[in-house]
Design a protein around this motif. Structure first.
Motif, PDB file in Angstrom:
ATOM      1  N   ARG A  54      58.630  19.079 -71.599  1.00 58.94           N
ATOM      2  CA  ARG A  54      57.325  19.761 -71.607  1.00 58.94           C
ATOM      3  C   ARG A  54      57.090  20.416 -72.954  1.00 58.94           C
ATOM      4  NH1 ARG A  54      58.348  17.512 -67.787  1.00 58.94           N
ATOM      5  NH2 ARG A  54      57.238  15.929 -68.898  1.00 58.94           N
ATOM      6  N   GLU A 106      66.518  20.172 -64.648  1.00 58.71           N
ATOM      7  CA  GLU A 106      65.422  21.127 -64.866  1.00 58.71           C
ATOM      8  C   GLU A 106      65.324  21.514 -66.336  1.00 58.71           C
ATOM      9  OE1 GLU A 106      65.492  23.277 -60.488  1.00 58.71           O
ATOM     10  OE2 GLU A 106      66.750  24.083 -62.090  1.00 58.71           O
ATOM     11  N   GLN A 116      58.404  22.678 -60.356  1.00 61.42           N
ATOM     12  CA  GLN A 116      57.792  22.514 -61.673  1.00 61.42           C
ATOM     13  C   GLN A 116      56.943  23.733 -62.014  1.00 61.42           C
ATOM     14  OE1 GLN A 116      55.689  18.797 -62.118  1.00 61.42           O
ATOM     15  NE2 GLN A 116      57.460  17.589 -61.479  1.00 61.42           N
ATOM     16  N   LEU A 175      59.193  26.565 -62.892  1.00 59.43           N
ATOM     17  CA  LEU A 175      59.761  26.368 -64.224  1.00 59.43           C
ATOM     18  C   LEU A 175      58.745  26.679 -65.315  1.00 59.43           C
ATOM     19  CD1 LEU A 175      61.744  23.071 -63.560  1.00 59.43           C
ATOM     20  CD2 LEU A 175      62.714  25.359 -63.907  1.00 59.43           C
ATOM     21  N   LEU A 208      59.091  29.480 -68.109  1.00 57.08           N
ATOM     22  CA  LEU A 208      58.878  29.181 -69.518  1.00 57.08           C
ATOM     23  C   LEU A 208      57.902  30.176 -70.137  1.00 57.08           C
ATOM     24  CD1 LEU A 208      59.537  27.189 -71.828  1.00 57.08           C
ATOM     25  CD2 LEU A 208      57.595  25.835 -71.054  1.00 57.08           C
ATOM     26  N   LEU A 264      62.126  20.860 -68.812  1.00 59.78           N
ATOM     27  CA  LEU A 264      61.477  21.881 -69.642  1.00 59.78           C
ATOM     28  C   LEU A 264      61.418  21.448 -71.101  1.00 59.78           C
ATOM     29  CD1 LEU A 264      62.902  25.214 -68.200  1.00 59.78           C
ATOM     30  CD2 LEU A 264      60.502  24.497 -68.246  1.00 59.78           C
TER      31      LEU A 264
END
Length: 100
Positions: free
Chosen positions: A96, A89, A25, A28, A32, A93
């Motif tokens: 999020r 994944e 996480q 990732l 991002l 994302l």
């Protein structure tokens, strides 16, 4: 055929979605910020790429966003990320981004 695979992938990610492990996480989130942010801006309000803010994503389906991330967008600077992110994944994302 690609859309069939994407549909199957979406169903499996919705039904069997696994949360990435905490270390992944963080990786990732760094991706991002640094990779996506280099084109979409920091915060991702747009730049070379479009805004990734929740209001800009509200009318876009998860399937559309997963396809854009996994396969890129021909004729644009958006590359495919399927070699670096699996469907779970990618979905994580997107969730999020929708929360920010």
């Amino acid at each position: 055929m690609r859309y069939c695979w994407l549909f199957i992938g979406l169903i499996s990610s919705c039904v069997f979605a696994e949360q990435p492990k905490p270390q992944r996480q963080q990786e990732l989130l760094n991706m991002l910020k640094h990779d996506c942010g280099s084109c979409h801006g920091l915060p991702p309000k747009g730049g070379l790429g479009p805004s990734l803010m929740p209001d800009a994503l509200a009318d876009k389906s998860d399937a559309l966003l997963i396809d854009a991330i996994q396969n890129g967008r021909a004729g644009t600077a958006m590359p495919p990320w399927k070699n670096f992110l699996n469907i779970d994944e990618t979905n994580w994302l997107i969730q999020r981004l929708r929360q920010n």
